[in-house]
Scaffold this motif. Sequence first.
Motif, PDB file in Angstrom:
ATOM      1  N   TYR A  76       0.852  -1.195   0.000  1.00  0.00           N
ATOM      2  CA  TYR A  76       0.000   0.000   0.000  1.00  0.00           C
ATOM      3  C   TYR A  76       0.883   1.238   0.000  1.00  0.00           C
ATOM      4  CZ  TYR A  76       0.871  -0.687   5.042  1.00  0.00           C
ATOM      5  OH  TYR A  76       1.461  -0.920   6.257  1.00  0.00           O
ATOM      6  N   LEU A  88       5.652   2.798   1.022  1.00  0.00           N
ATOM      7  CA  LEU A  88       5.132   2.253   2.290  1.00  0.00           C
ATOM      8  C   LEU A  88       4.928   0.746   2.167  1.00  0.00           C
ATOM      9  CD1 LEU A  88       2.553   4.914   3.520  1.00  0.00           C
ATOM     10  CD2 LEU A  88       4.578   4.111   4.711  1.00  0.00           C
ATOM     11  N   GLY A  89       3.856   0.233   2.736  1.00  0.00           N
ATOM     12  CA  GLY A  89       3.626  -1.213   2.748  1.00  0.00           C
ATOM     13  C   GLY A  89       3.934  -1.768   4.127  1.00  0.00           C
ATOM     14  N   ASP A  90       3.546  -3.017   4.340  1.00  0.00           N
ATOM     15  CA  ASP A  90       3.802  -3.668   5.634  1.00  0.00           C
ATOM     16  C   ASP A  90       5.297  -3.806   5.864  1.00  0.00           C
ATOM     17  OD1 ASP A  90       1.189  -4.058   6.479  1.00  0.00           O
ATOM     18  OD2 ASP A  90       1.032  -6.083   5.657  1.00  0.00           O
ATOM     19  N   GLY A  91       5.860  -2.921   6.657  1.00  0.00           N
ATOM     20  CA  GLY A  91       7.311  -2.938   6.867  1.00  0.00           C
ATOM     21  C   GLY A  91       7.733  -3.715   8.102  1.00  0.00           C
ATOM     22  N   ARG A  92       6.774  -3.967   8.969  1.00  0.00           N
ATOM     23  CA  ARG A  92       7.115  -4.751  10.173  1.00  0.00           C
ATOM     24  C   ARG A  92       5.954  -5.659  10.570  1.00  0.00           C
ATOM     25  NH1 ARG A  92       6.788  -0.812  15.409  1.00  0.00           N
ATOM     26  NH2 ARG A  92       5.406   0.766  14.552  1.00  0.00           N
ATOM     27  N   SER A 120      10.455  -2.637   4.474  1.00  0.00           N
ATOM     28  CA  SER A 120      10.979  -2.154   5.760  1.00  0.00           C
ATOM     29  C   SER A 120      11.827  -0.888   5.646  1.00  0.00           C
ATOM     30  CB  SER A 120      11.809  -3.237   6.463  1.00  0.00           C
ATOM     31  OG  SER A 120      11.043  -4.390   6.683  1.00  0.00           O
ATOM     32  N   ARG A 121      12.278  -0.549   4.461  1.00  0.00           N
ATOM     33  CA  ARG A 121      13.037   0.685   4.231  1.00  0.00           C
ATOM     34  C   ARG A 121      14.195   0.868   5.221  1.00  0.00           C
ATOM     35  NH1 ARG A 121       8.715   5.094   4.912  1.00  0.00           N
ATOM     36  NH2 ARG A 121       7.958   3.556   6.378  1.00  0.00           N
ATOM     37  N   ALA A 123      14.565  -0.102   8.128  1.00  0.00           N
ATOM     38  CA  ALA A 123      14.219  -0.204   9.554  1.00  0.00           C
ATOM     39  C   ALA A 123      14.216  -1.681   9.970  1.00  0.00           C
ATOM     40  CB  ALA A 123      12.871   0.443   9.808  1.00  0.00           C
ATOM     41  N   ASP A 124      14.055  -1.922  11.265  1.00  0.00           N
ATOM     42  CA  ASP A 124      14.340  -3.270  11.780  1.00  0.00           C
ATOM     43  C   ASP A 124      13.159  -4.244  11.732  1.00  0.00           C
ATOM     44  OD1 ASP A 124      12.768  -2.271  13.797  1.00  0.00           O
ATOM     45  OD2 ASP A 124      14.306  -2.373  15.362  1.00  0.00           O
ATOM     46  N   GLY A 125      11.966  -3.758  11.388  1.00  0.00           N
ATOM     47  CA  GLY A 125      10.826  -4.672  11.306  1.00  0.00           C
ATOM     48  C   GLY A 125      10.301  -5.127  12.656  1.00  0.00           C
ATOM     49  N   ARG A 126      10.758  -4.459  13.700  1.00  0.00           N
ATOM     50  CA  ARG A 126      10.424  -4.917  15.055  1.00  0.00           C
ATOM     51  C   ARG A 126       9.457  -3.971  15.762  1.00  0.00           C
ATOM     52  NH1 ARG A 126      13.506  -8.288  12.751  1.00  0.00           N
ATOM     53  NH2 ARG A 126      14.767  -9.753  13.958  1.00  0.00           N
ATOM     54  N   ARG A 164      15.899   2.611  19.738  1.00  0.00           N
ATOM     55  CA  ARG A 164      14.904   3.555  19.249  1.00  0.00           C
ATOM     56  C   ARG A 164      15.350   4.968  19.604  1.00  0.00           C
ATOM     57  NH1 ARG A 164      13.512  -0.060  16.737  1.00  0.00           N
ATOM     58  NH2 ARG A 164      11.481  -1.025  16.410  1.00  0.00           N
ATOM     59  N   ASP A 252      -2.784   5.302   5.373  1.00  0.00           N
ATOM     60  CA  ASP A 252      -2.461   3.878   5.517  1.00  0.00           C
ATOM     61  C   ASP A 252      -2.911   3.343   6.878  1.00  0.00           C
ATOM     62  OD1 ASP A 252      -0.395   5.586   6.591  1.00  0.00           O
ATOM     63  OD2 ASP A 252       0.798   3.790   6.954  1.00  0.00           O
ATOM     64  N   ASN A 253      -3.473   4.228   7.701  1.00  0.00           N
ATOM     65  CA  ASN A 253      -3.954   3.780   9.010  1.00  0.00           C
ATOM     66  C   ASN A 253      -5.481   3.817   9.096  1.00  0.00           C
ATOM     67  OD1 ASN A 253      -1.478   3.109  10.027  1.00  0.00           O
ATOM     68  ND2 ASN A 253      -1.197   4.978  11.200  1.00  0.00           N
ATOM     69  N   ASP A 262      -4.178  -0.008  14.493  1.00  0.00           N
ATOM     70  CA  ASP A 262      -2.806   0.494  14.498  1.00  0.00           C
ATOM     71  C   ASP A 262      -2.602   1.612  15.514  1.00  0.00           C
ATOM     72  OD1 ASP A 262      -0.214   0.364  13.860  1.00  0.00           O
ATOM     73  OD2 ASP A 262      -0.356   1.248  11.870  1.00  0.00           O
TER      74      ASP A 262
HETATM   75  P1  AMP Z   1       2.854   3.345  11.149  1.00  0.00           P
HETATM   76  O1  AMP Z   1       3.060   4.802  11.368  1.00  0.00           O
HETATM   77  O2  AMP Z   1       3.141   2.470  12.334  1.00  0.00           O
HETATM   78  O3  AMP Z   1       1.519   3.053  10.549  1.00  0.00           O
HETATM   79  O4  AMP Z   1       3.953   2.901  10.095  1.00  0.00           O
HETATM   80  C1  AMP Z   1       4.164   3.560   8.858  1.00  0.00           C
HETATM   81  C2  AMP Z   1       5.025   2.709   7.961  1.00  0.00           C
HETATM   82  O5  AMP Z   1       6.312   2.516   8.535  1.00  0.00           O
HETATM   83  C3  AMP Z   1       4.476   1.341   7.679  1.00  0.00           C
HETATM   84  O6  AMP Z   1       4.776   1.029   6.352  1.00  0.00           O
HETATM   85  C4  AMP Z   1       5.242   0.467   8.651  1.00  0.00           C
HETATM   86  O7  AMP Z   1       5.287  -0.862   8.217  1.00  0.00           O
HETATM   87  C5  AMP Z   1       6.603   1.132   8.640  1.00  0.00           C
HETATM   88  N1  AMP Z   1       7.373   0.893   9.873  1.00  0.00           N
HETATM   89  C6  AMP Z   1       7.145   1.464  11.089  1.00  0.00           C
HETATM   90  N2  AMP Z   1       8.051   1.021  11.996  1.00  0.00           N
HETATM   91  C7  AMP Z   1       8.847   0.134  11.347  1.00  0.00           C
HETATM   92  C8  AMP Z   1       9.972  -0.671  11.738  1.00  0.00           C
HETATM   93  N3  AMP Z   1      10.462  -0.673  12.984  1.00  0.00           N
HETATM   94  N4  AMP Z   1      10.529  -1.459  10.783  1.00  0.00           N
HETATM   95  C9  AMP Z   1      10.064  -1.476   9.533  1.00  0.00           C
HETATM   96  N5  AMP Z   1       9.038  -0.743   9.107  1.00  0.00           N
HETATM   97  C10 AMP Z   1       8.410   0.063   9.995  1.00  0.00           C
END
Ligand code: AMP
Length: 462
Positions: A76, A88-92, A120-121, A123-126, A164, A252-253, A262
């Motif tokens: 997404y 964007l997209g599911d990054g974690r 994940s761009r 970032a750690d996915g966590r 963080r 996206d939320n 979220d």
């Molecule tokens: P959010 O603001 O939580 O809705 O996240 C916005 C975007 O950032 C989404 O695409 C998330 O998957 C990505 N994202 C947020 N935190 C992380 C993370 N720690 N690692 C990878 N992707 C992240």
Amino acid sequence: MPVARVYSPEPRFFDLGEDYGDAVRAAEFPQALLRFRNDRAAAEVGLETLTGPEWIDHFGRFAPLPGQPGPVAMRYHGHQFRTYNPDLGDGRGFLAAQMRDAGGRLVDLGTKGSGRTPWSRGADGRLTLKGGVREVLAAEMLQRLGVPTSRALSLIETGEALERGDEPSPTRSAVLVRLSHSHIRFGTFQRAAYLGRKDQLEILLEHARSLYHPHVAPGDAAGFLAEVVDASARLAARWIAAGFVHGVLNTDNLNVTGESFDYGPWRFLPHYEPGFTAAYFDQFGLYAFARQPEAVFWALTQLGGALKPIDDADALTSALNGFGPAYIRHLRAAFLERLGVLSLGEAADQRLLDAALALLREGGAALRWEPLFHDWFAGFASSARALSGPRAKLYQGETFDAFRFALFEHEPDRPERLEASRFARAEPEELLIDEVEAIWAAIDSGDDWAPFEAKIARIRAD
Ligand code: AMP
Ligand code: MG
């Protein structure tokens, strides 16, 4: 025992294929310590019968549940603070499973903190454990307050040390599984529109229409939008009535069913404060408490724009124009529900809404949001209790008289509900930031989960 008999897998999003999501694998975590298991929510989808080890296997290590093809990171785009982000997209997180719930709705098991994906761009996915604890608490409280919300199904601590920039680090890690009525976001449609893929827009429309708004005719994008507008107006109204600030109303939320999900930097209002802002990074208060309806409407206009290639612009605009009237109608209904009284027609209901807001405004810091609804639940029947309770002094003067008059016009709705044990207490259950921080401090400093568990029990209590 494995899944219960009512478990009915139906992995529909996965059928859409690789233009809409990417097959991914969960990270391998050093530990899997169960911190929260929501058997109430699990029972709605037939998962409450999982044994302890099975639960960990499915929600800590993500072995696919029966009939599920394996995790998919959803694609997404979205506007973040009004700036378009095609990266964007599911990054974690990922979509782990889909199934019918007891009410026949198609629900998703979605994850947060399950590892890196193509989105994940760097970032750690966590997910931090604190973030997981906060999402569990928010979802429990919102459900209690009558807000359509995703539920936290599982929280498992994963034994990593995360860095963080905006929290004391290193900090503990976790993986959350939530049960949500769709993760198809406004941004899912925005992505197809951005790529100029009319075919994908049509496929997404048919997918989301048939599964989530089936009474809309096939191909009727404006009719679909009108449903999303109404559901989103209802959601915004219910956040307001609950005194809730989501914090990050990016496109996206927000999803196509109008179910809240979220939860990051959310807060509950301590008291009436229109400009109250939850996220420290929201410097201009774009998503402040009283601006949430406007933010949701703005996001809806972006969804409308994304649907333009497949429907008539006037029809889409007219669907968007339904937002204002729907919002105020849902706001009246939400206040009536919170005050435990029946509708007496639009004019009288509006008087009550206006009077309640005026009283909250005038009450300032002395009249917190939640106690007003606690003190006056079911109207007249609560009079003696409210006027002898801890806020009796605030219940006088012209603004109060107008509120009392408007309230007492309305008949109580099932006043026997006042017999619930919570009304025997002077103070309602709240979830203000100091308490959330105290719950986390106990976990952080002494691995003491008792305050967290006790809080959930109190939120759920009669
Ligand atoms: P959010 O603001 O939580 O809705 O996240 C916005 C975007 O950032 C989404 O695409 C998330 O998957 C990505 N994202 C947020 N935190 C992380 C993370 N720690 N690692 C990878 N992707 C992240
Ligand atoms: Mg998000």
